[in-house]
Scaffold this motif. Sequence first.
Motif, PDB file in Angstrom:
ATOM      1  N   THR A   1       6.492  -3.177  -3.818  1.00 12.62           N
ATOM      2  CA  THR A   1       5.457  -3.410  -3.402  1.00 12.62           C
ATOM      3  C   THR A   1       5.270  -4.460  -2.165  1.00 12.62           C
ATOM      4  O   THR A   1       5.968  -5.485  -2.365  1.00 12.62           O
ATOM      5  CB  THR A   1       4.824  -4.486  -4.490  1.00 12.62           C
ATOM      6  N   VAL A   2       4.475  -4.160  -1.187  1.00 12.62           N
ATOM      7  CA  VAL A   2       4.429  -4.833  -0.116  1.00 12.62           C
ATOM      8  C   VAL A   2       3.125  -5.166   0.258  1.00 12.62           C
ATOM      9  O   VAL A   2       2.113  -4.518  -0.080  1.00 12.62           O
ATOM     10  CB  VAL A   2       5.030  -4.327   0.967  1.00 12.62           C
ATOM     11  N   LYS A   3       2.851  -6.106   1.039  1.00 15.37           N
ATOM     12  CA  LYS A   3       1.478  -6.609   1.377  1.00 15.37           C
ATOM     13  C   LYS A   3       0.931  -5.714   2.717  1.00 15.37           C
ATOM     14  O   LYS A   3       1.900  -5.536   3.609  1.00 15.37           O
ATOM     15  CB  LYS A   3       1.336  -8.062   1.797  1.00 15.37           C
ATOM     16  N   LEU A   4      -0.347  -5.416   2.866  1.00 14.40           N
ATOM     17  CA  LEU A   4      -0.742  -4.766   3.935  1.00 14.40           C
ATOM     18  C   LEU A   4      -1.351  -5.866   4.983  1.00 14.40           C
ATOM     19  O   LEU A   4      -1.931  -6.593   4.726  1.00 14.40           O
ATOM     20  CB  LEU A   4      -1.852  -3.974   3.678  1.00 14.40           C
TER      21      LEU A   4
ATOM     22  N   PHE B   1      15.350   7.216   5.469  1.00 18.45           N
ATOM     23  CA  PHE B   1      14.444   7.104   4.089  1.00 18.45           C
ATOM     24  C   PHE B   1      13.240   8.075   4.346  1.00 18.45           C
ATOM     25  O   PHE B   1      12.828   8.362   5.496  1.00 18.45           O
ATOM     26  CB  PHE B   1      13.889   5.690   3.710  1.00 18.45           C
ATOM     27  N   GLU B   2      12.863   8.655   3.132  1.00 13.54           N
ATOM     28  CA  GLU B   2      11.478   9.057   3.176  1.00 13.54           C
ATOM     29  C   GLU B   2      10.603   8.284   2.382  1.00 13.54           C
ATOM     30  O   GLU B   2      11.072   7.815   1.552  1.00 13.54           O
ATOM     31  CB  GLU B   2      11.345  10.540   2.525  1.00 13.54           C
ATOM     32  N   ILE B   3       9.403   8.165   2.779  1.00  7.78           N
ATOM     33  CA  ILE B   3       8.370   7.209   2.009  1.00  7.78           C
ATOM     34  C   ILE B   3       7.425   8.172   1.261  1.00  7.78           C
ATOM     35  O   ILE B   3       7.000   9.086   1.966  1.00  7.78           O
ATOM     36  CB  ILE B   3       7.544   6.336   2.863  1.00  7.78           C
ATOM     37  N   THR B   4       7.162   7.810   0.152  1.00  5.82           N
ATOM     38  CA  THR B   4       6.009   8.376  -0.888  1.00  5.82           C
ATOM     39  C   THR B   4       5.242   7.308  -1.353  1.00  5.82           C
ATOM     40  O   THR B   4       5.624   6.142  -1.551  1.00  5.82           O
ATOM     41  CB  THR B   4       6.533   9.337  -1.842  1.00  5.82           C
ATOM     42  N   GLY B   5       3.968   7.569  -1.709  1.00  4.63           N
ATOM     43  CA  GLY B   5       3.297   6.569  -2.440  1.00  4.63           C
ATOM     44  C   GLY B   5       2.408   5.941  -1.617  1.00  4.63           C
ATOM     45  O   GLY B   5       1.436   5.062  -1.945  1.00  4.63           O
ATOM     46  N   LEU B   6       2.538   5.843  -0.169  1.00  4.46           N
ATOM     47  CA  LEU B   6       1.499   5.068   0.597  1.00  4.46           C
ATOM     48  C   LEU B   6       0.184   5.770   0.834  1.00  4.46           C
ATOM     49  O   LEU B   6       0.144   6.804   1.524  1.00  4.46           O
ATOM     50  CB  LEU B   6       2.312   5.009   2.192  1.00  4.46           C
ATOM     51  N   PRO B   7      -0.833   4.903   0.515  1.00  7.45           N
ATOM     52  CA  PRO B   7      -2.067   5.563   0.829  1.00  7.45           C
ATOM     53  C   PRO B   7      -2.504   5.602   2.504  1.00  7.45           C
ATOM     54  O   PRO B   7      -1.643   4.997   3.112  1.00  7.45           O
ATOM     55  CB  PRO B   7      -3.117   4.376   0.279  1.00  7.45           C
TER      56      PRO B   7
ATOM     57  N   VAL C   1      -8.012  -7.882   3.047  1.00  4.27           N
ATOM     58  CA  VAL C   1      -7.767  -6.536   2.702  1.00  4.27           C
ATOM     59  C   VAL C   1      -7.910  -5.936   1.316  1.00  4.27           C
ATOM     60  O   VAL C   1      -7.431  -6.816   0.340  1.00  4.27           O
ATOM     61  CB  VAL C   1      -6.167  -6.053   3.154  1.00  4.27           C
ATOM     62  N   ASP C   2      -8.494  -4.881   1.310  1.00  4.02           N
ATOM     63  CA  ASP C   2      -8.780  -4.225  -0.139  1.00  4.02           C
ATOM     64  C   ASP C   2      -8.271  -2.721  -0.152  1.00  4.02           C
ATOM     65  O   ASP C   2      -8.873  -2.139   0.338  1.00  4.02           O
ATOM     66  CB  ASP C   2     -10.137  -4.507  -0.572  1.00  4.02           C
ATOM     67  N   PRO C   3      -7.033  -2.331  -0.985  1.00  5.10           N
ATOM     68  CA  PRO C   3      -6.280  -3.467  -1.641  1.00  5.10           C
ATOM     69  C   PRO C   3      -5.276  -4.161  -0.820  1.00  5.10           C
ATOM     70  O   PRO C   3      -5.017  -3.728   0.216  1.00  5.10           O
ATOM     71  CB  PRO C   3      -5.414  -2.678  -2.611  1.00  5.10           C
ATOM     72  N   SER C   4      -4.779  -5.560  -1.245  1.00  2.36           N
ATOM     73  CA  SER C   4      -4.082  -6.104  -0.473  1.00  2.36           C
ATOM     74  C   SER C   4      -2.406  -5.562  -0.408  1.00  2.36           C
ATOM     75  O   SER C   4      -1.810  -6.182   0.335  1.00  2.36           O
ATOM     76  CB  SER C   4      -4.256  -7.707  -0.783  1.00  2.36           C
ATOM     77  N   ASP C   5      -2.102  -5.175  -1.605  1.00  2.00           N
ATOM     78  CA  ASP C   5      -0.662  -4.794  -1.893  1.00  2.00           C
ATOM     79  C   ASP C   5      -0.698  -3.270  -1.909  1.00  2.00           C
ATOM     80  O   ASP C   5      -1.358  -2.641  -2.372  1.00  2.00           O
ATOM     81  CB  ASP C   5      -0.099  -5.516  -2.942  1.00  2.00           C
ATOM     82  N   VAL C   6       0.390  -2.456  -1.759  1.00  2.00           N
ATOM     83  CA  VAL C   6       0.794  -1.328  -2.012  1.00  2.00           C
ATOM     84  C   VAL C   6       1.959  -1.060  -2.538  1.00  2.00           C
ATOM     85  O   VAL C   6       2.909  -1.865  -2.276  1.00  2.00           O
ATOM     86  CB  VAL C   6       0.601  -0.287  -0.707  1.00  2.00           C
ATOM     87  N   THR C   7       2.236   0.036  -3.495  1.00  2.00           N
ATOM     88  CA  THR C   7       3.482   0.273  -4.099  1.00  2.00           C
ATOM     89  C   THR C   7       4.000   1.500  -3.593  1.00  2.00           C
ATOM     90  O   THR C   7       3.380   2.493  -3.673  1.00  2.00           O
ATOM     91  CB  THR C   7       3.395   0.181  -5.741  1.00  2.00           C
TER      92      THR C   7
ATOM     93  N   ALA D   1       2.327  -1.754   6.415  1.00  2.00           N
ATOM     94  CA  ALA D   1       3.181  -2.075   5.432  1.00  2.00           C
ATOM     95  C   ALA D   1       4.557  -2.357   5.876  1.00  2.00           C
ATOM     96  O   ALA D   1       5.284  -1.188   6.273  1.00  2.00           O
ATOM     97  CB  ALA D   1       3.272  -0.902   4.440  1.00  2.00           C
ATOM     98  N   ASN D   2       5.143  -3.302   5.996  1.00  2.00           N
ATOM     99  CA  ASN D   2       6.198  -3.588   6.544  1.00  2.00           C
ATOM    100  C   ASN D   2       7.375  -3.495   5.393  1.00  2.00           C
ATOM    101  O   ASN D   2       7.716  -4.264   4.659  1.00  2.00           O
ATOM    102  CB  ASN D   2       6.470  -4.960   7.239  1.00  2.00           C
ATOM    103  N   LEU D   3       8.231  -2.431   5.730  1.00  2.00           N
ATOM    104  CA  LEU D   3       9.339  -2.200   4.672  1.00  2.00           C
ATOM    105  C   LEU D   3      10.782  -2.268   5.353  1.00  2.00           C
ATOM    106  O   LEU D   3      11.807  -1.794   4.801  1.00  2.00           O
ATOM    107  CB  LEU D   3       9.198  -0.568   4.015  1.00  2.00           C
ATOM    108  N   GLU D   4      10.817  -2.759   6.636  1.00  2.00           N
ATOM    109  CA  GLU D   4      12.005  -2.822   7.080  1.00  2.00           C
ATOM    110  C   GLU D   4      13.213  -3.697   6.541  1.00  2.00           C
ATOM    111  O   GLU D   4      12.690  -4.885   6.184  1.00  2.00           O
ATOM    112  CB  GLU D   4      11.780  -3.354   8.786  1.00  2.00           C
TER     113      GLU D   4
END
Length: 471
Positions: A156-159, A113-119, A172-178, A145-148
Amino acid sequence: MTNMDNKKKPRKESNPDSKLELANKIAKQSKKVANTYAHFEDSLFRIIRSFSSWIDNVLFNQRFSLIVSLGLAILLYMTVNFNSQNSLFGSPLLSAKTLTDIPIVARYNTDTFEITGLPTSADITITGEGSNVNAAANQKGTLVANLEGLTEGQHTVKLTPEGYSDNVTIKVDPSDVTVTLKKKSTGQFDIGYDFINQDKMNSIYSLGTPEFEYSKVNVRTSKDTLDSIAFIKALIDVTNVESDFEQEATLVAYDKKGIPVNADIVPNTVKVKVPVTSPNKTVPIRVETSGEVPNGMAIETITMDHESVTIYASESVLSKINEVGVTLDASTLTKDSTVLRPITLPTGVKSSSISQISMDVKLGPGVSRILENVPVFYKNNVGKYKFSILNNQSTVNVELFGTQANVDAINPEDVVVYFDMKNAVPGNQEFKLSVEQPVGSLVRYSVTQPTIQVTVSGEVDNTVDESVGIN
């Protein structure tokens, strides 16, 4: 009976002895109160004096000074580290600290996979006991950010903070990322190249064409990213190179705007050989004068400390250069002078053996001389028109100005007078006459007749030369 009732009864007369007795009682009672108050006040002052004396004995007695100091230290510690509602053995005060730009890392299947949108980062707030908070703030933690195990698509995953002590609480702020996971595809690209750090390479050297171990590479990334890639370049570092060299050059993908694209290049380096040469050429130096020497004087001679210079450039640039110039403003000369001037390098020349020359300039009285019957030429007859000169005037006079020796050395055949037919049209026309000023000449040329009358027939003759004399 009625009349008797309506009569006023006589007042009972007060006893003087009774009043005196009452006054004595009041006076005795007041004196008693005053004595009691005085006794209380005296007792209170005695107590205060006794307490003050005791305090003085305790505070200023050497036996008790250590005990007093310890007590004050304990009191200060309790004031700083404990709430007013807690006893000595109560809970310590909580502290908080906010940290910004904590790096975010993602865990996922990078081969698929390639990931996009991750700050790239987020902020955290650390809460806990003061010493623990300070210790945690100095740790180099990350946010994960665990996407395994996740599949292609948006998630949407928690940091989750990692690398921090368990003795503190972290928000954490933000606590979630999409983020979005995209499946990777593979494409093949040719390898180009860029030389980097050329400013750290001696300019007398020239770089040849690189020779790569292989000419194509595979790029693995999402289809959208793959479509955005315009070219792959090998970044060849030429810092301090002076001869042929080999290196492993890093490969980078770019889009059409030249912006790097994040993609997996397989392999991500390439072995390259680069030839290094130092092509050069020695050419004469010509002095180009401008302006006029004041007070009717002229330049007699110019003697340079260098007559030639070695220039360094590519072979294609060197083949077009036969000399280099140095400028001299004659209007600044009032007497014989030594002038230091920089060498003007032609475009494409990287370096030269010298950067400036010293000139000894000698002046002399200026004189004029007329050269008669100098032939007239035409140039740029791009329309190949037939034409004729009115009055058959094929020659003009040219005035020379310089020192006597210099003007006497000029021959009429050395002078070129011409008019430009680039914008010629059929009919009678007037063209401006110009005279070529030889580079480095110390004599000023001017035409005594500024224009010439020409009749252009409009007929085209392909045998007519674009530039030739008309006499």
